[in-house]
Design a protein around this motif. Sequence first.
Motif, PDB file in Angstrom:
ATOM      1  N   LEU A 188       0.823  -1.208   0.000  1.00 49.67           N
ATOM      2  CA  LEU A 188       0.000   0.000   0.000  1.00 49.67           C
ATOM      3  C   LEU A 188       0.857   1.257   0.000  1.00 49.67           C
ATOM      4  O   LEU A 188       1.913   1.296   0.625  1.00 49.67           O
ATOM      5  N   PRO A 189       0.398   2.296  -0.669  1.00 55.22           N
ATOM      6  CA  PRO A 189       1.128   3.571  -0.651  1.00 55.22           C
ATOM      7  C   PRO A 189       0.989   4.252   0.699  1.00 55.22           C
ATOM      8  O   PRO A 189       0.098   3.932   1.489  1.00 55.22           O
ATOM      9  N   ASP A 190       1.876   5.209   0.956  1.00 55.69           N
ATOM     10  CA  ASP A 190       1.830   5.944   2.216  1.00 55.69           C
ATOM     11  C   ASP A 190       0.630   6.880   2.285  1.00 55.69           C
ATOM     12  O   ASP A 190       0.119   7.172   3.357  1.00 55.69           O
ATOM     13  N   ARG A 191       0.175   7.330   1.127  1.00 56.34           N
ATOM     14  CA  ARG A 191      -0.943   8.269   1.132  1.00 56.34           C
ATOM     15  C   ARG A 191      -2.219   7.579   1.593  1.00 56.34           C
ATOM     16  O   ARG A 191      -2.450   6.404   1.310  1.00 56.34           O
ATOM     17  N   ALA A 192      -3.037   8.334   2.313  1.00 53.69           N
ATOM     18  CA  ALA A 192      -4.286   7.783   2.841  1.00 53.69           C
ATOM     19  C   ALA A 192      -5.343   7.743   1.740  1.00 53.69           C
ATOM     20  O   ALA A 192      -5.323   8.553   0.810  1.00 53.69           O
ATOM     21  N   PRO A 193      -6.299   6.815   1.825  1.00 53.26           N
ATOM     22  CA  PRO A 193      -7.394   6.777   0.864  1.00 53.26           C
ATOM     23  C   PRO A 193      -8.230   8.046   0.942  1.00 53.26           C
ATOM     24  O   PRO A 193      -8.270   8.730   1.967  1.00 53.26           O
ATOM     25  N   ALA A 194      -8.894   8.348  -0.153  1.00 51.93           N
ATOM     26  CA  ALA A 194      -9.757   9.517  -0.180  1.00 51.93           C
ATOM     27  C   ALA A 194     -10.881   9.359   0.830  1.00 51.93           C
ATOM     28  O   ALA A 194     -11.360   8.256   1.087  1.00 51.93           O
TER      29      ALA A 194
END
Length: 288
Positions: A188-194
């Motif tokens: 998973l990427p570090d960015r959070a889901p929308a």
Amino acid sequence: MDFPQALRERRTRRRLSQLELADRAGTTQRHLSFIETGRSTPGRDLVVRLAESLELPLRERNDLLLSAGFAPAYPSGALDGPELAPVLDALRHILTGHLPCPAVVVDRYGELVAANAAFGLLTEGVPAELLGPAANVYRVALHPQGLAPRIGNFAEWAQHVLTGLRREAERHPDERLDALHAELRSYLPDRAPATAPLGFAVPLELHSRHGLLRLITTITTFATAADVTLAELKLEAFLPADRATSAILSKLGGAQRQGRRAGGADPEDEGIHSRTSLMNSIPDNPQE
């Protein structure tokens, strides 16, 4: 693990009191307390009733019976054995019936059992090492060399996949499920889901050579299965979430049917691939 401990752990995991479980299983709280402390030994019928009352999967019910010193109650047939042949026929018809929509059958760990021809639309460009006989659909979806680069809403879709897997592991603890969840979580990427509303379902937004596909999934299980292998199978279908996706799937499905009929293929055997033949089912250059 001995039977009293196994029973107690499964009861507490489901947040049931002794009274609640005893009532469901048709016994008394006092008797259940004696069983969980090892002061009383239950008969086979009561162990079966307790397992059913706990709503354990069939594999765990067998494990509980074994821990109590009894033989398993539920068979575990081989997928290629004669006992499950009618089941495979039924799955074959269901997979065919979902065309032109992609559909797969997986086991409890997400390992591919069978797929229809439309599944090749999802896996175009995925390397051979991810699509071999032991192909795992969850790994194919989230691996950096799998579908991940083509998923427009990867963070949201990955969280959707991981949430389902985590809930399964919480309901039915399994070291293999835990290891798979940890592996997939690392992708998973570090960015959070929308955080914006996602509509009525979390879609899979997949870029393909035919255009953007927006798909939602449905999962089908054998609710009355009495065989461990059968009870753990899931059929997942990918349905169009908008008219543009529906048009793409319909166009590709029509072209594929014409090609198969021109080649003399049996329409009833259209696009059904086992885990050993999946690699051969994916065209290098799908028809436009």
